[in-house]
Write a protein that holds these residues in place. Structure first.
Motif, mmCIF file in Angstrom:
data_model
loop_
_atom_site.group_PDB
_atom_site.id
_atom_site.type_symbol
_atom_site.label_atom_id
_atom_site.label_comp_id
_atom_site.label_asym_id
_atom_site.label_seq_id
_atom_site.Cartn_x
_atom_site.Cartn_y
_atom_site.Cartn_z
ATOM 1 N N THR A 108 -24.914 -5.647 11.416
ATOM 2 C CA THR A 108 -23.631 -6.178 10.985
ATOM 3 C C THR A 108 -22.599 -5.070 10.838
ATOM 4 N N TYR A 109 -23.011 -3.961 10.280
ATOM 5 C CA TYR A 109 -22.077 -2.857 10.107
ATOM 6 C C TYR A 109 -21.578 -2.361 11.446
ATOM 7 N N TYR A 110 -22.462 -2.401 12.447
ATOM 8 C CA TYR A 110 -22.071 -1.972 13.780
ATOM 9 C C TYR A 110 -20.936 -2.837 14.313
ATOM 10 N N ILE A 111 -21.079 -4.140 14.106
ATOM 11 C CA ILE A 111 -20.028 -5.058 14.552
ATOM 12 C C ILE A 111 -18.759 -4.834 13.739
ATOM 13 N N VAL A 150 -17.581 -9.950 4.683
ATOM 14 C CA VAL A 150 -18.860 -9.778 5.380
ATOM 15 C C VAL A 150 -19.606 -8.572 4.809
ATOM 16 N N ALA A 151 -18.864 -7.506 4.586
ATOM 17 C CA ALA A 151 -19.485 -6.298 4.023
ATOM 18 C C ALA A 151 -20.078 -6.590 2.657
ATOM 19 N N GLU A 152 -19.352 -7.355 1.878
ATOM 20 C CA GLU A 152 -19.820 -7.720 0.537
ATOM 21 C C GLU A 152 -21.127 -8.516 0.623
ATOM 22 N N LEU A 153 -21.173 -9.454 1.566
ATOM 23 C CA LEU A 153 -22.381 -10.260 1.721
ATOM 24 C C LEU A 153 -23.533 -9.412 2.234
#
Lengths: 474, 144
Positions: free
Chosen positions: A467-470, A445-448
């Protein structure tokens, strides 16, 4: 194992005193091993188990040291020790006796001695690394006793002893001692009996794995094994070849024709019928050959061209509906998509993948998804063709299918679908409990998120921070 | 490659364990309990391959016994699934319809059979006659 017959515990007393079953051990009702096993079946708690095994270990320790123990009794004690270790309780006082049993026993006793040695000792054991260590469980002298026993058995006139020695050498052997044993093993490569030649090749495979430079000089002998008239010996050599080819395919491309020819013969049913498994000729051997061909054909057009016909034949022959043929098909498909492309083969392979993915059999669906993941980078259209099924799999009740689908989707992410895919991944993560899976998906997910930073408008602050928060929550 | 080969019953009792990659003896019981828990939580209609840590498990159930094989991702799951069945068929041949108790009473022989099939985490023999040949010779020696 039959679904119908499962011997119940009530049959136990009978089993303990009868001696008529073919192959089943004869155990007298007073035998200590029999008692141990009966007690193990009656265990109800971890506490009981601990008590029982600790008592057992004390008893074994006393008995192994007795000078009057026969080899037969020693064998039984080794099996009891194996049981104790299997349940997680160390029986280190037994190790030296296992070596002695291998040395002094004959037949099954010797074999059990070697078995115990292979289970008790392993490559990382201080003993085998010959480290001088005050906590050595067996002294260096006793290690040498093992090596000596193996050397002696390798030269035995009794072939079964030679087999045993070769087997234990293939399982564990101190690296530093290889030079002492190598000539004897090499000699066995030309033995008249196939089982000896085969086991010698497997021993050399082991040596290659742990000390490749020690076997550099005998590559020509591997070649002879590959051409051996016995399929078992040939098959054994494939383990070495696969390893060497993985390390550098270039040097072995010239053999591609030979490997293809062998596969052609196997697929064509030229092996004796006893090599069949449910009417499929030597399926694991086919898989091994396919893997080798895949590595050799990769990035090399002329080599790939040598294998098109045999791949075609394998695809065609694997039409029996059995799991094992599906396993072969999977390897064929991988091969076809890895080597230099051939349109006709790729079309057939694509059809095959389609059948897997659409199959109601869950194991096949899994394999289909795995195959799609593998090929999708070269043929994005294939994923498109099956997108309905892929979407269904995303909501499948089996979490492993879902996981495989996410893996596939990760590879076909683009600016248009990234939002949906990431949402699905996050949804999966919320219900996931396995650390490794979580780490892997979070990484993806981080990569995307890095790759497609501002793809959605909601939530209002932009996608990346949200997203980073999640992700931080993991 | 194959990392380990386990036979564990539904109560979590290990009936056979073979490790092809060293796992400390003190960690094995926990691994085995964990592995069988993972398999027990699967439904009948779910696939026979489970993710476990950074590798995979292939499992197959026979009556009350689970056979679980840990494999790396270079291995073909379905081929291992069938390898397990081949192994059971070999046991069936040797023991004339094998049961959990046969395995318990003949642990050494089951190991000897497995040793003919898998070495160093690789599948080395799948021909049933060849797998059983050495053990049958040993049995004959015992009888005489």
């Amino acid at each position: 194992m039959s679904d119908v017959v499962e011997k119940t515990l009530t049959a136990l007393p009978g089993l303990l005193s009868l001696d008529s079953q073919t192959g089943a051990g004869k155990l007298s009702s007073t035998s200590k091993l029999g008692n141990l096993i009966r007690s193990i079946t009656e265990l109800t708690s971890k506490h009981d188990e601990e008590k029982l095994i600790k008592r057992e270990l004390v008893a074994i320790k006393e008995q192994v040291s007795s000078p009057n123990t026969t080899m037969r009794q020693m064998k039984e004690m080794m099996v009891r020790s194996i049981y104790c270790e299997m349940l997680g309780y160390e029986a280190d006082f037994s190790y030296i006796h296992a070596i002695k049993l291998a040395q002094q026993g004959a037949g099954l006793e010797k074999r059990v001695g070697y078995l115990a040695v292979s289970l008790f000792l392993n490559e990382n054991h201080e003993l085998l690394l010959l480290l001088v260590n005050t906590v050595l469980k067996v002294s260096v002298f006793e290690l040498l006793l093992l090596v000596n026993t193996v050397l002696k058995d390798l030269q035995s006139t009794n072939l079964i002893e030679v087999c045993m020695a070769l087997t234990v050498v293939s399982q564990m052997f101190p690296k530093d001692m290889i030079p002492a044993i190598l000539p004897l093993v090499e000699e066995k490569l030309t033995h008249p009996k196939e089982i000896i030649r085969r086991k010698a090749v497997l021993a050399l495979h082991k040596f290659y794995l742990i000390a490749p430079n020690q076997v550099q000089h005998i590559h020509s002998k591997f070649r002879k094994a590959l051409c051996d008239k016995d399929p078992g010996v040939m098959a054994a050599s494939l383990h070495i070849y696969l390893q060497m080819i993985k390390e550098g395919a270039e040097a072995y491309r010239e053999l591609a024709g030979s490997f293809a020819a062998i596969l052609r013969q196997v697929v064509g049913g030229k092996l004796p019928v006893e090599f069949n498994y449910h009417s499929v000729p030597a399926p694991w051997l086919q898989i091994q050959l396919l893997r080798i061909l895949t590595l050799l054909g990769k990035d090399d057009q002329s080599t790939s061209e040598l294998m098109y016909d045999v791949l075609d034949e394998s695809l065609r022959r694997a039409e029996i509906n059995h799991n094992i043929t599906y396993a072969i098909l999977f390897e064929c498909v991988k091969a076809i998509y890895t080597i230099h492309p051939n349109a006709e083969l790729m079309e057939k392979a694509a059809k095959c993948i389609g059948n897997f993915v659409l199959s109601p059999k869950i194991n096949l669906k899994y394999l289909g998804l795995k195959a799609l993941t593998y090929v999708v980078q070269q043929d994005a259209n294939l994923a498109l063709q099956h997108q309905m099924t892929i979407i269904e799999c995303l909501d499948h009740s089996d979490r492993i299918i879902k996981r495989e689908t996410l893996e596939l989707l990760f590879r076909i992410t683009n600016a248009q679908n990234v939002t949906v895919i990431v949402e699905k991944m996050l949804a999966f993560l919320r219900l996931c409990h396995e650390d490794y899976t979580i780490m892997d998906l979070v990484g993806k997910v981080a990569e995307l998120a890095e790759k497609y930073p501002f793809r959605i408008t909601r939530p209002p602050h932009g996608w990346k921070p949200h997203t980073y928060y999640i992700l931080l929550a993991y | 490659m194959i990392k380990f080969f386990l036979m564990v019953n539904k109560q979590g009792q290990t009936r056979l364990s073979k490790y092809y990659e060293n796992v400390d003896i003190s960690k094995r019981a926990a691994l085995e309990a964990d592995v069988v828990k993972g398999c027990l939580s699967r439904r009948k209609d779910e696939c026979s391959f489970v993710e476990y840590k950074d590798y995979k498990l292939v499992y197959r159930q026979y009556a009350a016994l689970f056979i679980v094989v840990g494999i790396t991702d270079t291995e073909n799951e379905l081929s291992i699934y069938e390898l397990v069945h081949n192994f059971v068929e070999v046991l069936d041949k040797y023991f004339s319809r094998v049961s959990e108790l046969d395995i318990m009473f003949n642990l050494d022989k089951v190991h000897i059979i497995l040793d003919e099939m898998i070495l160093n985490g690789h599948v080395v023999e799948t021909n049933k006659s060849r797998i059983l040949a050495p053990l049958l010779v040993l049995d004959k020696m015992v009888e005489s």
